[in-house]
Write a protein that holds these residues in place. Structure first.
Motif, PDB file in Angstrom:
ATOM      1  N   ASN A 202      24.418  57.613  59.692  1.00  0.00           N
ATOM      2  CA  ASN A 202      25.030  58.882  60.051  1.00  0.00           C
ATOM      3  C   ASN A 202      25.185  58.998  61.561  1.00  0.00           C
ATOM      4  OD1 ASN A 202      25.847  61.526  59.926  1.00  0.00           O
ATOM      5  ND2 ASN A 202      24.354  62.058  58.364  1.00  0.00           N
ATOM      6  N   THR A 246      31.387  57.585  51.992  1.00  0.00           N
ATOM      7  CA  THR A 246      30.389  58.606  51.636  1.00  0.00           C
ATOM      8  C   THR A 246      29.607  59.030  52.865  1.00  0.00           C
ATOM      9  OG1 THR A 246      29.008  56.792  50.898  1.00  0.00           O
ATOM     10  CG2 THR A 246      30.034  58.130  49.191  1.00  0.00           C
ATOM     11  N   THR A 250      29.410  62.850  54.565  1.00  0.00           N
ATOM     12  CA  THR A 250      28.256  63.658  54.965  1.00  0.00           C
ATOM     13  C   THR A 250      28.425  64.181  56.379  1.00  0.00           C
ATOM     14  OG1 THR A 250      26.996  61.805  55.820  1.00  0.00           O
ATOM     15  CG2 THR A 250      26.697  62.363  53.504  1.00  0.00           C
ATOM     16  N   ILE A 252      31.245  65.043  57.611  1.00  0.00           N
ATOM     17  CA  ILE A 252      32.143  66.196  57.485  1.00  0.00           C
ATOM     18  C   ILE A 252      31.343  67.411  57.061  1.00  0.00           C
ATOM     19  CG2 ILE A 252      34.069  67.153  56.206  1.00  0.00           C
ATOM     20  CD1 ILE A 252      35.248  64.454  56.024  1.00  0.00           C
ATOM     21  N   TYR A 253      30.398  67.211  56.113  1.00  0.00           N
ATOM     22  CA  TYR A 253      29.612  68.361  55.671  1.00  0.00           C
ATOM     23  C   TYR A 253      28.669  68.835  56.748  1.00  0.00           C
ATOM     24  CZ  TYR A 253      31.284  66.588  51.247  1.00  0.00           C
ATOM     25  OH  TYR A 253      32.066  66.111  50.256  1.00  0.00           O
ATOM     26  N   ASP A 254      28.393  67.991  57.741  1.00  0.00           N
ATOM     27  CA  ASP A 254      27.603  68.461  58.878  1.00  0.00           C
ATOM     28  C   ASP A 254      28.443  69.226  59.870  1.00  0.00           C
ATOM     29  OD1 ASP A 254      25.314  65.658  59.125  1.00  0.00           O
ATOM     30  OD2 ASP A 254      25.071  67.665  58.293  1.00  0.00           O
ATOM     31  N   GLY A 255      29.749  69.207  59.640  1.00  0.00           N
ATOM     32  CA  GLY A 255      30.618  69.949  60.531  1.00  0.00           C
ATOM     33  C   GLY A 255      30.902  69.231  61.825  1.00  0.00           C
ATOM     34  N   GLU A 258      36.110  65.783  61.269  1.00  0.00           N
ATOM     35  CA  GLU A 258      37.092  66.272  60.310  1.00  0.00           C
ATOM     36  C   GLU A 258      38.001  65.115  59.890  1.00  0.00           C
ATOM     37  OE1 GLU A 258      39.324  69.285  62.236  1.00  0.00           O
ATOM     38  OE2 GLU A 258      40.601  67.864  63.276  1.00  0.00           O
ATOM     39  N   ARG A 280      37.875  62.161  62.799  1.00  0.00           N
ATOM     40  CA  ARG A 280      37.865  62.519  64.216  1.00  0.00           C
ATOM     41  C   ARG A 280      36.628  63.357  64.479  1.00  0.00           C
ATOM     42  NH1 ARG A 280      40.552  66.609  67.701  1.00  0.00           N
ATOM     43  NH2 ARG A 280      40.773  67.999  65.940  1.00  0.00           N
ATOM     44  N   VAL A 282      34.637  66.318  66.088  1.00  0.00           N
ATOM     45  CA  VAL A 282      35.008  67.640  66.582  1.00  0.00           C
ATOM     46  C   VAL A 282      33.744  68.366  67.016  1.00  0.00           C
ATOM     47  CG1 VAL A 282      37.023  67.883  65.147  1.00  0.00           C
ATOM     48  CG2 VAL A 282      34.837  68.601  64.280  1.00  0.00           C
TER      49      VAL A 282
ATOM     50  N   ARG B 258      37.702  73.732  69.498  1.00  0.00           N
ATOM     51  CA  ARG B 258      38.127  72.708  68.566  1.00  0.00           C
ATOM     52  C   ARG B 258      39.126  71.753  69.204  1.00  0.00           C
ATOM     53  NH1 ARG B 258      37.454  71.795  63.126  1.00  0.00           N
ATOM     54  NH2 ARG B 258      35.445  72.749  63.499  1.00  0.00           N
ATOM     55  N   GLU B 351      27.825  79.740  58.487  1.00  0.00           N
ATOM     56  CA  GLU B 351      27.230  78.410  58.607  1.00  0.00           C
ATOM     57  C   GLU B 351      26.197  78.367  59.721  1.00  0.00           C
ATOM     58  OE1 GLU B 351      30.438  75.793  59.315  1.00  0.00           O
ATOM     59  OE2 GLU B 351      31.309  76.104  57.343  1.00  0.00           O
ATOM     60  N   ALA B 363      22.237  73.303  56.057  1.00  0.00           N
ATOM     61  CA  ALA B 363      23.599  73.608  56.499  1.00  0.00           C
ATOM     62  C   ALA B 363      24.572  72.612  55.907  1.00  0.00           C
ATOM     63  CB  ALA B 363      23.671  73.577  58.024  1.00  0.00           C
ATOM     64  N   ARG B 364      24.133  71.354  55.777  1.00  0.00           N
ATOM     65  CA  ARG B 364      25.011  70.357  55.194  1.00  0.00           C
ATOM     66  C   ARG B 364      25.325  70.710  53.744  1.00  0.00           C
ATOM     67  NH1 ARG B 364      23.228  64.167  54.950  1.00  0.00           N
ATOM     68  NH2 ARG B 364      22.999  64.394  57.185  1.00  0.00           N
ATOM     69  N   ARG B 367      27.736  73.713  53.670  1.00  0.00           N
ATOM     70  CA  ARG B 367      29.140  73.387  53.940  1.00  0.00           C
ATOM     71  C   ARG B 367      29.745  72.616  52.790  1.00  0.00           C
ATOM     72  NH1 ARG B 367      27.269  71.856  59.085  1.00  0.00           N
ATOM     73  NH2 ARG B 367      27.491  73.582  60.506  1.00  0.00           N
ATOM     74  N   LEU B 368      28.919  71.745  52.159  1.00  0.00           N
ATOM     75  CA  LEU B 368      29.404  70.985  51.020  1.00  0.00           C
ATOM     76  C   LEU B 368      29.833  71.922  49.907  1.00  0.00           C
ATOM     77  CD1 LEU B 368      29.539  68.384  49.327  1.00  0.00           C
ATOM     78  CD2 LEU B 368      27.149  68.646  48.887  1.00  0.00           C
ATOM     79  N   ARG B 371      33.103  73.632  50.640  1.00  0.00           N
ATOM     80  CA  ARG B 371      34.290  72.824  50.424  1.00  0.00           C
ATOM     81  C   ARG B 371      34.595  72.622  48.972  1.00  0.00           C
ATOM     82  NH1 ARG B 371      36.784  69.352  54.186  1.00  0.00           N
ATOM     83  NH2 ARG B 371      36.013  70.025  56.189  1.00  0.00           N
ATOM     84  N   PHE B 383      26.507  63.907  46.899  1.00  0.00           N
ATOM     85  CA  PHE B 383      27.451  64.058  48.000  1.00  0.00           C
ATOM     86  C   PHE B 383      26.767  64.220  49.334  1.00  0.00           C
ATOM     87  CE2 PHE B 383      31.418  63.777  46.218  1.00  0.00           C
ATOM     88  CZ  PHE B 383      31.563  64.540  45.083  1.00  0.00           C
ATOM     89  N   ALA B 384      25.659  64.963  49.320  1.00  0.00           N
ATOM     90  CA  ALA B 384      25.034  65.267  50.607  1.00  0.00           C
ATOM     91  C   ALA B 384      24.116  64.152  51.069  1.00  0.00           C
ATOM     92  CB  ALA B 384      24.246  66.566  50.498  1.00  0.00           C
ATOM     93  N   MET B 385      23.836  63.189  50.212  1.00  0.00           N
ATOM     94  CA  MET B 385      22.960  62.079  50.536  1.00  0.00           C
ATOM     95  C   MET B 385      21.598  62.555  51.035  1.00  0.00           C
ATOM     96  SD  MET B 385      25.372  59.138  51.605  1.00  0.00           S
ATOM     97  CE  MET B 385      24.736  58.333  50.225  1.00  0.00           C
TER      98      MET B 385
END
Lengths: 325, 534
Positions: A202, A246, A250, A252-255, A258, A280, A282, B258, B351, B363-364, B367-368, B371, B383-385
């Motif tokens: 990660n 995958t 993860t 992406i889910y950490d923000g 993107e 990318r 962000v 951003r 978030e 938080a992960r 956000r998962l 989405r 998904f979040a591993m």
């Protein structure tokens, strides 16, 4: 003896000595009696000739003068010795030669064990659960357990712990490699989730993307694209594109990352079905929001707090500590 | 009205207007619309007091009145408006950044007085500014008027509704309460006033001038006994416009985070152009052509038209979806998706709250779920591993705090738990409301703590005030330095320390109230935008 005119038939017989006459009377037209061993060997030869299996009909054709009973006896003997496999096809029963080394292994086992072994073999890569073995073989649970222990001690099968349900054990043949769905793939080693491995990957991916973003910011303002595939030598596991995806998901889910999808020509590296995924780095959309900068936003006893109670804003220890910063 | 809101309103009213007003205000919030008689009966206060308190509240737009069919007047408290008192500092600060000190003082005066005529505002502000200026200089009324006109043009201040002009009919008695009307067109029209004059200092240092000044003052008072030319035209602060401005600020800073500075400037230009053309509740701004945007860019930015077009395309293609392309005429028509932007900001706030409270792994997961909308527990782990045990723990913690909810999908008609799917999901509007409620309670807590801290040290504060008063009077009468020294030493060093600490704490709590108010603003705007959608 005066020569008499030769008369066919009875006279000749009458002139033979008594003992010969008796023996002749007993001789009938008898088919040759094949040796039981010969029958079996012949059947085995036939099996070798037709490796896909022979039907009863074929054996009968080959040895037409064999009785059905003897045939059945021979076949049974071969089966019990484990040299023949009994299969059922839509044409009827098939007999097939069995591999010689397996045949030697199963010498000491009995029919039930062979049956169980067969079921496990059929399950192939994924293995089979003990309850499923019971359904398929209709054997009672105690028997099954005994047989499984037996087979395990003979090193014919092994038990593999499934990653989905940790108490569940699936059985498969000893020399087979368990399937991905059972072991969990690259992220598991010995049924343990490799969280540190995932964390390290990660971080690495994120740093890589970040440095790319930095470089881009220096030069032009176009969005940055990134695709990455790597080896993880410490783990002796090769990571496929899916695995990297995958990990990037993860992120992406950490923000922190993107993703966009662009159309790509077939044949470019990493394109699947004419599309390519680009990643990318962000930065977050907003600074940490106001509520979490006060003790109340993070207070674990927030719901119990009211003026005049045990826990109140006036005597809040979190606030006191916070004010002393 | 939730308990937290009522508590906060009563605290605000007490702090700004006092006990009696607070009592009446809280009573009205709790019980809704009431006529005067009921208020007097239930609160137990005198009729006179109630009338005066209601006057104060109406003056500040916190209470409205309605004429009922039966002929009596009922009063209603505007809870939302009362909560805006918390935001006054932010309004004043914004006015300062946009229109300098003059603007700041105008807005401050209007907020403190509720409604005022333009001439009164101008006079007061000029006086205040003159005091802060160096000796000999005064503030001209014209400058202040100009700033006032600019504020009105950009809709930051607006006219209050007026008494309509009814032809006098001697037979019909005048209604007990006038119904105020305001014409849309007239809301920002500044009356033509000829305000000539300069600001006056409140105190003159020169004693000799005192006599002359007194004489002049009397004359001037006599002059100003006639009503000012704009009597009856009252102005108030346009709160919605300020909110629009805060929202624009939020969007621009999000874009800057951003993407980069230039894109945020472009978005700021687009929003500035749509300030007065788009209503505050609209989902999209009016479409703006790329040519118009190019012409309206601030002077400092020398970017070529092509680069601007590239930026606009990038903004339109960005996954954030703040800017959308609505057509190709005029070089490309672009709009800003206001509702989408508010939703993104609110989601980012949620978030960040989850991240600070529960940790980055939670938080992960959060956000998962945002989405993917609905996920089973096993899928969440995959998904979040995150290892199964930890993931389960985190999901249950968030579930107990109502950030995440469960959706049951039964496989069999008898809803047996072993044969039901349980899906985790996040419901953004309901989470936003829950957090908003928590924000209100937090602000109330902070205010209470501040009052408690002040009360604890009341004795010390009174002492220091007394000492200051003595010092001031002694300085005025020309005491010696040694005497001043003695007086100052009445406050010992540890006490001074304590005072310092108290001041620091009060400032800190004040600042954090403002910060929580920012969160309140984002969440409230988001919830409003979801409610208004048909």
């Amino acid at each position: 003896m005066s020569p008499r005119p030769w008369r066919a038939g009875a006279g000749l017989l009458a002139r033979l000595p008594v003992w010969a006459r008796c023996a002749m009377a007993e001789v009938k037209v008898k088919p040759e009696v094949p040796d039981p061993m010969d029958i079996e060997n012949r059947i085995i030869e036939l099996c070798h000739q037709f490796p896909h299996g022979i039907t009863d009909q074929v054996i009968q054709n080959d040895m037409p003068h064999m009785e059905a009973q003897q045939r059945a006896m021979a076949i049974n003997r071969l089966l019990s010795m484990g040299q023949l496999d009994l299969l059922r096809s839509n044409a009827g029963l098939l007999y097939r030669i069995k591999e010689s080394q397996n045949a030697s292994k199963m010498k000491g086992s009995d029919n039930q064990e062979k049956l169980v072994y067969q079921i496990i073999e059929d399950a192939g890569n994924k293995g089979i659960w003990s309850r499923d073995i019971r359904y398929k073989s209709n054997l009672p649970l105690t028997e099954i357990n005994k047989i499984l222990k037996n087979l395990e001690s003979k090193k014919l099968i092994k038990a593999v712990k499934s990653v989905a349900a940790s108490k569940k054990k699936v059985y498969m043949l000893y020399n087979l490699q368990p399937d991905r769905s059972v072991t969990g793939g690259a992220w598991y080693s010995d049924q343990d989730f490799e969280s540190e491995f995932v964390e390290v990957l990660n971080q690495q991916c994120f740093k890589f993307l970040q440095s790319k973003a930095e470089a881009a910011r220096e030069s032009k303002q176009n969005p940055m694209i990134q695709r990455n595939s790597s080896f993880a030598s410490s783990h002796e596991v090769e990571l496929s594109m899916e695995d990297i995806e995958t990990i990037l998901n993860t992120l992406i889910y950490d923000g922190k990352v993107e993703m966009t999808i662009i159309a790509a020509k077939e044949g470019t590296v990493g394109s699947v079905d004419g599309q390519m995924k680009l990643y990318r780095a962000v930065s977050p959309l907003i600074q940490p929001t106001g509520l979490v900068r006060t003790p109340c936003g993070l207070c674990p006893v927030f719901d119990d707090c009211h003026e005049g109670g045990e826990i109140s804003p006036s005597n809040c220890i979190y606030m006191t500590e916070w004010l002393e910063f | 009205m939730t308990q937290a809101e009522i508590k906060l309103c009563s605290l605000l009213l007490q702090e700004h207007f006092g006990e009696i007003v607070e009592k009446i205000g809280t009573y009205l919030i709790r019980t809704g619309i009431q006529p005067l008689r009921m208020i007097v009966n239930d609160t137990g206060l005198l009729l006179d007091q109630v009338k005066k308190a209601l006057c104060v509240l109406i003056q500040h737009n916190l209470v409205t009145y309605q004429l009922q069919k039966r002929g009596f007047v009922e009063y209603e408290a505007q809870c939302k408006r009362i909560l805006r008192i918390l935001r006054y500092p932010r309004y004043i600060y914004t006015a300062k950044t946009l229109y300098n000190d003059t603007g700041e003082l105008i807005v401050e005066e209007l907020l403190l007085n509720g409604k005022m005529t333009m001439s009164a505002v101008v006079r007061k502000v000029a006086d205040r500014l003159t005091e802060t200026m160096e000796d000999g200089k005064t503030m001209d009324y014209a400058d202040v008027s100009n700033t006032f006109v600019r504020l009105a043009d950009t809709h930051f201040v607006q006219r209050c509704p007026l008494v309509p002009e009814i032809p006098e009919s001697p037979d019909a008695p005048p209604p007990p309460a006038p119904t105020l009307v305001i014409n849309e067109k007239d809301m920002y029209v500044v009356p033509r006033l000829n305000l000539v004059g300069k600001g006056k200092r409140r105190r003159s240092c020169d004693e000799e001038d005192n006599g002359e000044h007194k004489a002049k003052k009397q004359k001037q008072d006599g002059e100003s006994s006639e009503p000012p030319p704009d009597d009856g035209i009252y102005w108030q602060v346009n709160i919605d416009r300020f909110h629009q401005h805060f929202r624009d600020q939020g969007i621009v800073s999000a874009v800057a985070n951003r993407m980069d500075q230039t894109s945020s400037e472009i978005v700021r230009t687009m929003l500035r152009m749509s300030e007065v053309t788009t209503s505050s509740g609209a989902p999209y701004t009016q479409p703006l052509s790329s040519n118009e945007i190019f012409r309206s860019l601030p002077a400092g930015y020398n970017i070529v038209k092509q680069v601007l077009d590239q930026y606009l395309t990038l903004l339109a293609d960005d996954p954030l979806e703040f800017v959308g392309k609505s057509g190709d005429s005029g070089g490309g028509m672009y709009t800003v998706n206001l509702h989408k932007a508010l939703a993104s900001l609110a989601t980012a706030t949620l978030e960040s709250i989850v991240e600070e409270r529960f940790g980055s792994r939670c938080a992960r997961i959060f956000r998962l779920l945002l989405r993917k909308k609905h996920l089973e527990q096993k899928q969440v782990e995959d998904f979040a591993m995150i290892p199964a045990k930890e993931a389960k723990d985190m999901l249950y913690k968030m579930l107990s705090e109502n950030f995440v909810s469960l959706q049951e999908i039964p496989k069999t008609p008898d809803h047996a738990p072993s044969r039901t799917f349980y899906l985790y999901t996040v419901n953004i509007p309901s989470s936003a409301r829950m957090l908003l409620h928590r924000c209100y309670k937090s602000v109330a807590n902070l205010m209470e703590r501040r009052q408690y801290e002040t009360k604890e040290n009341k004795r010390l504060l009174e002492k220091s005030q007394r000492v200051e008063a003595i010092l001031a009077s002694m300085q005025a009468t020309g005491a010696e330095d040694t005497q001043l020294q003695e007086i100052e030493e009445m406050i010992t060093a540890p006490e001074r320390q304590q005072l310092e600490t108290l001041k620091r704490n009060v400032n800190k709590i004040d600042a954090s109230e403002n910060q929580v108010d920012e969160t309140i603003f984002v969440l409230e705007s988001f919830i409003e935008s979801t409610v208004r959608r048909p």
